[in-house]
Design a protein around this motif. Structure first.
Motif, PDB file in Angstrom:
ATOM      1  N   ASN A 148       6.847  39.003 -61.627  1.00  0.00           N
ATOM      2  CA  ASN A 148       7.876  38.308 -62.392  1.00  0.00           C
ATOM      3  C   ASN A 148       7.586  38.460 -63.870  1.00  0.00           C
ATOM      4  O   ASN A 148       6.447  38.697 -64.267  1.00  0.00           O
ATOM      5  CB  ASN A 148       7.926  36.822 -62.022  1.00  0.00           C
ATOM      6  N   SER A 172      21.591  42.247 -59.993  1.00  0.00           N
ATOM      7  CA  SER A 172      20.597  42.891 -59.152  1.00  0.00           C
ATOM      8  C   SER A 172      20.654  44.373 -59.477  1.00  0.00           C
ATOM      9  O   SER A 172      21.547  45.091 -59.025  1.00  0.00           O
ATOM     10  CB  SER A 172      20.882  42.633 -57.674  1.00  0.00           C
ATOM     11  N   VAL A 199       9.420  40.887 -53.437  1.00  0.00           N
ATOM     12  CA  VAL A 199       9.008  40.639 -54.822  1.00  0.00           C
ATOM     13  C   VAL A 199       7.488  40.647 -54.933  1.00  0.00           C
ATOM     14  O   VAL A 199       6.781  40.188 -54.054  1.00  0.00           O
ATOM     15  CB  VAL A 199       9.567  39.283 -55.324  1.00  0.00           C
ATOM     16  N   LYS A 220      13.062  35.925 -50.263  1.00  0.00           N
ATOM     17  CA  LYS A 220      14.024  36.214 -51.324  1.00  0.00           C
ATOM     18  C   LYS A 220      14.307  35.003 -52.221  1.00  0.00           C
ATOM     19  O   LYS A 220      15.455  34.698 -52.552  1.00  0.00           O
ATOM     20  CB  LYS A 220      15.343  36.739 -50.734  1.00  0.00           C
ATOM     21  N   VAL A 258      17.717  36.832 -63.892  1.00  0.00           N
ATOM     22  CA  VAL A 258      18.109  35.420 -63.856  1.00  0.00           C
ATOM     23  C   VAL A 258      18.177  34.901 -65.282  1.00  0.00           C
ATOM     24  O   VAL A 258      17.239  35.074 -66.058  1.00  0.00           O
ATOM     25  CB  VAL A 258      17.102  34.586 -63.037  1.00  0.00           C
ATOM     26  N   THR A 273      15.911  41.754 -59.993  1.00  0.00           N
ATOM     27  CA  THR A 273      16.774  40.591 -60.117  1.00  0.00           C
ATOM     28  C   THR A 273      16.686  40.038 -61.529  1.00  0.00           C
ATOM     29  O   THR A 273      15.585  39.865 -62.069  1.00  0.00           O
ATOM     30  CB  THR A 273      16.387  39.489 -59.124  1.00  0.00           C
ATOM     31  N   VAL A 297      21.635  33.506 -61.406  1.00  0.00           N
ATOM     32  CA  VAL A 297      21.422  34.922 -61.118  1.00  0.00           C
ATOM     33  C   VAL A 297      22.565  35.725 -61.734  1.00  0.00           C
ATOM     34  O   VAL A 297      23.732  35.460 -61.476  1.00  0.00           O
ATOM     35  CB  VAL A 297      21.361  35.181 -59.599  1.00  0.00           C
ATOM     36  N   ALA A 311      12.611  39.459 -61.554  1.00  0.00           N
ATOM     37  CA  ALA A 311      11.806  39.647 -60.347  1.00  0.00           C
ATOM     38  C   ALA A 311      11.935  41.100 -59.926  1.00  0.00           C
ATOM     39  O   ALA A 311      13.049  41.595 -59.724  1.00  0.00           O
ATOM     40  CB  ALA A 311      12.282  38.730 -59.226  1.00  0.00           C
ATOM     41  N   ILE A 368      16.586  36.034 -54.997  1.00  0.00           N
ATOM     42  CA  ILE A 368      16.186  37.326 -55.551  1.00  0.00           C
ATOM     43  C   ILE A 368      16.179  38.355 -54.430  1.00  0.00           C
ATOM     44  O   ILE A 368      16.564  38.072 -53.302  1.00  0.00           O
ATOM     45  CB  ILE A 368      14.803  37.234 -56.221  1.00  0.00           C
ATOM     46  N   ASN A 371      11.476  43.805 -57.115  1.00  0.00           N
ATOM     47  CA  ASN A 371      11.496  43.699 -55.658  1.00  0.00           C
ATOM     48  C   ASN A 371      11.262  45.055 -55.004  1.00  0.00           C
ATOM     49  O   ASN A 371      11.911  46.039 -55.351  1.00  0.00           O
ATOM     50  CB  ASN A 371      12.849  43.128 -55.212  1.00  0.00           C
ATOM     51  N   GLY A 425       7.650  34.311 -57.874  1.00  0.00           N
ATOM     52  CA  GLY A 425       8.321  35.101 -56.848  1.00  0.00           C
ATOM     53  C   GLY A 425       7.736  34.803 -55.484  1.00  0.00           C
ATOM     54  O   GLY A 425       6.516  34.767 -55.316  1.00  0.00           O
ATOM     55  N   MET A 436      13.028  32.838 -55.828  1.00  0.00           N
ATOM     56  CA  MET A 436      12.238  32.560 -57.007  1.00  0.00           C
ATOM     57  C   MET A 436      12.275  31.049 -57.230  1.00  0.00           C
ATOM     58  O   MET A 436      13.352  30.454 -57.242  1.00  0.00           O
ATOM     59  CB  MET A 436      12.804  33.265 -58.249  1.00  0.00           C
TER      60      MET A 436
END
Length: 345
Positions: free
Chosen positions: A261, A295, A258, A236, A282, A280, A292, A272, A254, A274, A232, A238
């Protein structure tokens, strides 16, 4: 880990096509359809700050760093089962389950605390260099490594007897670290935005790779089967890195702020957490393709997390804060507001 305070923003949601998983199963998600959501908010006494969480999926315990002590919560009932005191400036908790021992980095004391995993009683303390932050156990060498923020190095500790067996300079502030189970530990260098691989037997630097476009990496997780690392970063981002070559192979977007992870091999998801108040999600479509998926709204300040590999639940600490006074980076924590969010599908 770093302490972030960022505005609450919900990032846009992307779409994932169906991809094969183990056996005959297939996983499919549409926009925003990861299924993850907050199912429980657990109040935890005390108004101290926090950093890392560690989940013992086998023993069903969640270890929560909390200022000067570690709170131990049942991973299923969310009841507080114990407390490990006298860990001032606690950052992280590492578990050596094969040895029945746990290790805690105490940043203000410049020590690592050793405790019994069954009784939670302190066995002893080990002197480290300045401000031990991240802490990781390597089962191959049976050593624990503290990553010392102000010392800009790592202290290697024999996990069986608590003796210090070596120190390695890292040339910058280390952030999170992860062991690959094959005799290496990887650690982010926040100052230089580099990934460092350490040989845990020799206590030497094996590789040092640039992480661009990553800036100021914090959290780090690993898909050990496919040898992929998830870091992270600020801005924003990763970055997904090949653990054998150091090549950056993907840069999914992300949320902001962050600080941790995680990777769930059973679901092929990287996460992630945040500080803006999102998680987030993924998906690892293949070892070289990442999408992704979601969120997930959490809570502003929920920047670190622990993953339960048995239930796939995610635990995130958070609290409410007063507006910062002039010259303050962040306001004071509101009394009685410290909680653990439980996120699941």
């Amino acid at each position: 880990m770093r302490k972030h305070s960022t505005p609450f923003v919900i990032a846009g949601l992307l779409t994932l096509a169906a991809v094969p998983l183990a056996g005959s199963l297939a996983w499919v998600a549409a926009a925003g359809a990861s299924g993850y959501h907050v199912i429980k908010t657990v109040s935890v006494p005390g108004d101290d700050g926090w950093d890392y969480l560690t989940v013992d999926s086998d023993a069903r315990r969640v270890y929560i760093s909390h200022g000067t002590h570690v709170v131990v919560m049942n991973a299923d009932t969310y009841a507080i089962e114990g407390d490990i005191p006298d860990t001032p400036g606690v950052h992280g908790i590492a578990l050596a389950s094969d040895l029945g021992r746990g290790f805690i980095s105490s940043g203000r004391a410049n020590t690592a605390t050793i405790f019994d995993l069954k009784t939670l009683k302190t066995i002893g303390t080990v002197k480290t260099d300045a401000n031990p932050d991240a802490i990781a156990y390597d089962p191959v060498s049976k050593r624990v490594f503290t990553f010392n923020g102000r010392g800009k190095n790592t202290t290697a500790i024999n996990a069986t007897d608590g003796s210090v067996v070596g120190t390695l300079a890292l040339g910058g502030k280390p952030e999170f670290a992860v062991a690959d189970g094959k005799g290496s530990i990887f650690v982010n260098n926040e100052d230089t935005s580099e990934l460092i691989e350490i040989d845990t037997q020799k206590i030497t630097e094996t590789h040092r790779w640039p992480m661009a476009p990553c800036k100021s990496p914090s959290g780090l997780a690993m898909d050990r089967k496919n040898r992929r690392l998830f870091a992270g970063c600020d801005d924003k981002v990763m970055v997904v890195i090949n653990a054998d070559t150091g090549k950056v192979i993907a840069t999914p977007t992300i949320g902001d702020g962050v600080d941790a992870n995680a990777f769930d091999p059973g679901a092929a998801f990287a996460f992630a957490s945040n500080g803006e108040g999102t998680l987030t999600v993924v998906h690892e479509d293949s070892p070289d393709k990442f999408t992704v998926v979601d969120s997930v709204p959490t809570k502003k300040s929920a920047r670190t997390m622990g993953l339960d590999l048995k239930t796939h639940n995610i635990f995130l600490p958070a609290a409410d804060f007063d507006p910062p006074a002039p010259g303050e980076r962040r306001g004071k924590m509101k009394p009685g507001s410290f909680v653990i969010l439980v996120v699941t599908k």
